[in-house]
Scaffold this active site. Structure first.
Site, PDB file in Angstrom:
ATOM      1  N   ASN A  10     -16.168 -21.893  -7.110  1.00 30.62           N
ATOM      2  CA  ASN A  10     -17.318 -22.653  -7.610  1.00 30.62           C
ATOM      3  C   ASN A  10     -18.066 -23.206  -6.409  1.00 30.62           C
ATOM      4  O   ASN A  10     -17.653 -24.183  -5.811  1.00 30.62           O
ATOM      5  CB  ASN A  10     -16.803 -23.774  -8.529  1.00 30.62           C
ATOM      6  CG  ASN A  10     -17.919 -24.690  -9.005  1.00 30.62           C
ATOM      7  OD1 ASN A  10     -19.097 -24.407  -8.801  1.00 30.62           O
ATOM      8  ND2 ASN A  10     -17.544 -25.797  -9.626  1.00 30.62           N
ATOM      9  N   TRP A  11     -19.175 -22.530  -6.075  1.00 29.87           N
ATOM     10  CA  TRP A  11     -19.905 -22.906  -4.851  1.00 29.87           C
ATOM     11  C   TRP A  11     -20.715 -24.183  -5.043  1.00 29.87           C
ATOM     12  O   TRP A  11     -21.260 -24.712  -4.097  1.00 29.87           O
ATOM     13  CB  TRP A  11     -20.814 -21.758  -4.409  1.00 29.87           C
ATOM     14  CG  TRP A  11     -20.086 -20.488  -4.041  1.00 29.87           C
ATOM     15  CD1 TRP A  11     -18.726 -20.257  -4.117  1.00 29.87           C
ATOM     16  CD2 TRP A  11     -20.667 -19.280  -3.530  1.00 29.87           C
ATOM     17  NE1 TRP A  11     -18.448 -18.988  -3.691  1.00 29.87           N
ATOM     18  CE2 TRP A  11     -19.604 -18.359  -3.328  1.00 29.87           C
ATOM     19  CE3 TRP A  11     -21.971 -18.886  -3.233  1.00 29.87           C
ATOM     20  CZ2 TRP A  11     -19.830 -17.069  -2.827  1.00 29.87           C
ATOM     21  CZ3 TRP A  11     -22.196 -17.598  -2.742  1.00 29.87           C
ATOM     22  CH2 TRP A  11     -21.134 -16.706  -2.537  1.00 29.87           C
ATOM     23  N   LYS A  12     -20.846 -24.627  -6.287  1.00 28.60           N
ATOM     24  CA  LYS A  12     -21.637 -25.825  -6.606  1.00 28.60           C
ATOM     25  C   LYS A  12     -23.047 -25.700  -6.012  1.00 28.60           C
ATOM     26  O   LYS A  12     -23.561 -24.597  -5.887  1.00 28.60           O
ATOM     27  CB  LYS A  12     -20.907 -27.077  -6.133  1.00 28.60           C
ATOM     28  CG  LYS A  12     -19.459 -27.094  -6.653  1.00 28.60           C
ATOM     29  CD  LYS A  12     -18.773 -28.410  -6.512  1.00 28.60           C
ATOM     30  CE  LYS A  12     -17.364 -28.298  -7.094  1.00 28.60           C
ATOM     31  NZ  LYS A  12     -16.612 -29.541  -7.029  1.00 28.60           N
ATOM     32  N   HIS A  96     -17.716 -28.280 -16.589  1.00 28.57           N
ATOM     33  CA  HIS A  96     -17.199 -28.795 -15.316  1.00 28.57           C
ATOM     34  C   HIS A  96     -17.360 -30.312 -15.267  1.00 28.57           C
ATOM     35  O   HIS A  96     -18.319 -30.854 -15.811  1.00 28.57           O
ATOM     36  CB  HIS A  96     -17.944 -28.141 -14.147  1.00 28.57           C
ATOM     37  CG  HIS A  96     -17.326 -28.495 -12.836  1.00 28.57           C
ATOM     38  ND1 HIS A  96     -17.639 -29.651 -12.169  1.00 28.57           N
ATOM     39  CD2 HIS A  96     -16.360 -27.878 -12.117  1.00 28.57           C
ATOM     40  CE1 HIS A  96     -16.900 -29.710 -11.070  1.00 28.57           C
ATOM     41  NE2 HIS A  96     -16.121 -28.652 -11.014  1.00 28.57           N
ATOM     42  N   GLU A  98     -18.399 -32.291 -13.129  1.00 32.13           N
ATOM     43  CA  GLU A  98     -19.674 -32.814 -12.624  1.00 32.13           C
ATOM     44  C   GLU A  98     -20.773 -32.715 -13.675  1.00 32.13           C
ATOM     45  O   GLU A  98     -21.686 -33.534 -13.714  1.00 32.13           O
ATOM     46  CB  GLU A  98     -20.044 -32.078 -11.319  1.00 32.13           C
ATOM     47  CG  GLU A  98     -19.180 -32.571 -10.164  1.00 32.13           C
ATOM     48  CD  GLU A  98     -18.690 -31.498  -9.221  1.00 32.13           C
ATOM     49  OE1 GLU A  98     -19.344 -30.456  -9.078  1.00 32.13           O
ATOM     50  OE2 GLU A  98     -17.611 -31.714  -8.617  1.00 32.13           O
ATOM     51  N   GLU A 168      -8.783 -29.655 -14.459  1.00 35.01           N
ATOM     52  CA  GLU A 168      -9.236 -30.241 -13.207  1.00 35.01           C
ATOM     53  C   GLU A 168      -9.262 -31.764 -13.324  1.00 35.01           C
ATOM     54  O   GLU A 168     -10.244 -32.329 -13.830  1.00 35.01           O
ATOM     55  CB  GLU A 168     -10.648 -29.754 -12.878  1.00 35.01           C
ATOM     56  CG  GLU A 168     -10.770 -28.248 -12.775  1.00 35.01           C
ATOM     57  CD  GLU A 168     -11.990 -27.852 -11.964  1.00 35.01           C
ATOM     58  OE1 GLU A 168     -11.804 -27.353 -10.857  1.00 35.01           O
ATOM     59  OE2 GLU A 168     -13.111 -28.082 -12.428  1.00 35.01           O
ATOM     60  N   GLY A 174     -12.725 -32.584  -5.020  1.00 35.61           N
ATOM     61  CA  GLY A 174     -13.494 -32.899  -3.823  1.00 35.61           C
ATOM     62  C   GLY A 174     -12.988 -34.116  -3.067  1.00 35.61           C
ATOM     63  O   GLY A 174     -13.647 -34.618  -2.158  1.00 35.61           O
ATOM     64  N   SER A 214      -9.138 -29.863  -5.249  1.00 33.60           N
ATOM     65  CA  SER A 214      -8.632 -29.847  -3.873  1.00 33.60           C
ATOM     66  C   SER A 214      -7.535 -28.822  -3.650  1.00 33.60           C
ATOM     67  O   SER A 214      -6.555 -29.088  -2.950  1.00 33.60           O
ATOM     68  CB  SER A 214      -8.168 -31.249  -3.451  1.00 33.60           C
ATOM     69  OG  SER A 214      -9.250 -32.165  -3.507  1.00 33.60           O
ATOM     70  N   GLY A 235     -13.414 -25.371  -5.328  1.00 33.06           N
ATOM     71  CA  GLY A 235     -14.726 -25.859  -4.900  1.00 33.06           C
ATOM     72  C   GLY A 235     -14.877 -25.707  -3.401  1.00 33.06           C
ATOM     73  O   GLY A 235     -15.201 -24.631  -2.894  1.00 33.06           O
ATOM     74  N   GLY A 236     -14.632 -26.792  -2.687  1.00 31.24           N
ATOM     75  CA  GLY A 236     -14.860 -26.837  -1.236  1.00 31.24           C
ATOM     76  C   GLY A 236     -14.325 -25.633  -0.477  1.00 31.24           C
ATOM     77  O   GLY A 236     -15.043 -25.029   0.342  1.00 31.24           O
TER      78      GLY A 236
HETATM   79  P1  PGA Z   1     -12.681 -28.900  -5.060  1.00 30.98           P
HETATM   80  O1  PGA Z   1     -13.507 -28.636  -6.402  1.00 30.98           O
HETATM   81  O2  PGA Z   1     -11.827 -27.675  -4.831  1.00 30.98           O
HETATM   82  O3  PGA Z   1     -13.711 -29.102  -3.981  1.00 30.98           O
HETATM   83  O4  PGA Z   1     -11.853 -30.106  -5.299  1.00 30.98           O
HETATM   84  C1  PGA Z   1     -12.907 -28.025  -7.503  1.00 30.98           C
HETATM   85  C2  PGA Z   1     -13.898 -27.886  -8.617  1.00 30.98           C
HETATM   86  O5  PGA Z   1     -14.751 -28.762  -8.779  1.00 30.98           O
HETATM   87  O6  PGA Z   1     -13.881 -26.888  -9.357  1.00 30.98           O
END
Ligand code: PGA
Length: 250
Positions: A10-12, A96, A98, A168, A174, A214, A235-236
């Protein structure tokens, strides 16, 4: 039958167009031939076409970070299932954290998106997870169960093969704070049991449940080794080709 693991990137709201192409190209070189794991790249909407071109001919799959539940019309800023399929997208992440907690999406909206996507032939990664205060208040099970139940309301058993769940915990996204494999496994097993109640044992057994929050090269193997953890939503670390490759290989 063992469940095939699935790892999503997930590149956001990250990368430029050039960076997206470079990242996708690097991943094609490193893990484009992967067969034992489904790998889904989810770039920003505007780079979907570029990434589709960059990964063409590989086993990498393409996903969007969201989708809307209407076909077309006056919905400024939204993107339809048909538009996503038009640019070779096979997956959509829905719900998600967010989108839930920053943008303010409700379980009901998320459910509409899930139903619409499945109906139109997109596969869905439905994300659920509790906030820190909910975990501390001991309501994790209640919160996650409700998100899964409402998110999947009206989804027929026959469509469940196109659904992946992503657990999640919001406090782990994050933040560099990963849920321990034990903490994650506990919730995954609970979700699987719930699928057994909502559907049946076959659906519970077959549905893949990713962990997200994470996930890094140094903790992925421990998490993915747990019985009910069938891969991750990243994510990251999905923005770093070497890290994402190491996670997929884990
Ligand atoms: P993260 O994000 O790996 O940066 O914690 C995970 C996600 O939001 O899917």
């Amino acid at each position: 039958m063992p469940r095939k693991h699935i790892v999503g990137g997930n590149w956001k709201m990250n990368t430029s167009r050039e960076e997206a192409k470079t990242l996708a190209g690097a991943l094609k070189d490193k893990i484009g031939g992967v067969t034992d794991t489904d790998v889904v790249l989810c770039p920003p909407f505007v780079y979907l076409t570029d990434v589709a071109e960059a990964i063409a001919g590989s086993n990498l799959q393409l996903g969007a970070q969201d989708v809307y539940f209407e076909d077309n019309g006056a919905f400024t800023g939204e993107i339809s299932t048909a538009m996503l399929k038009d640019v070779c997208c096979q997956w959509a992440i829905i719900g998600h954290s967010e989108r839930r907690h920053v943008i303010g999406e409700t379980d009901e909206t998320i459910n509409k998106k899930v139903l619409k996507s499945l109906n139109d032939g997109l596969k869905v990664i439905l994300a659920v997870g509790e906030l820190l205060e909910q975990r501390e208040a001991g309501t994790t099970k209640k919160v996650v169960e409700s998100q899964v139940k409402v998110g999947l309301e009206g989804v027929e058993k026959a469509k469940m093969g196109d659904v992946v769940l992503a657990y999640e915990p919001v406090w782990a996204i994050g933040t560099g704070k990963t849920a321990s494999p034990e903490q994650a496994e506990e919730v995954h097993a609970m979700i699987r049991a719930l699928l057994g109640e909502l559907y049946d044992g076959d659906v519970a057994e077959a549905t893949r449940i990713q962990y997200g929050g994470s996930v890094k090269p140094n903790n992925a193997a421990d998490l993915f080794a747990r019985e009910d953890i069938d891969g991750g939503l990243i994510g990251g670390a999905s923005l770093k080709p070497d890290d994402f490759t190491a996670i997929v290989n884990a």
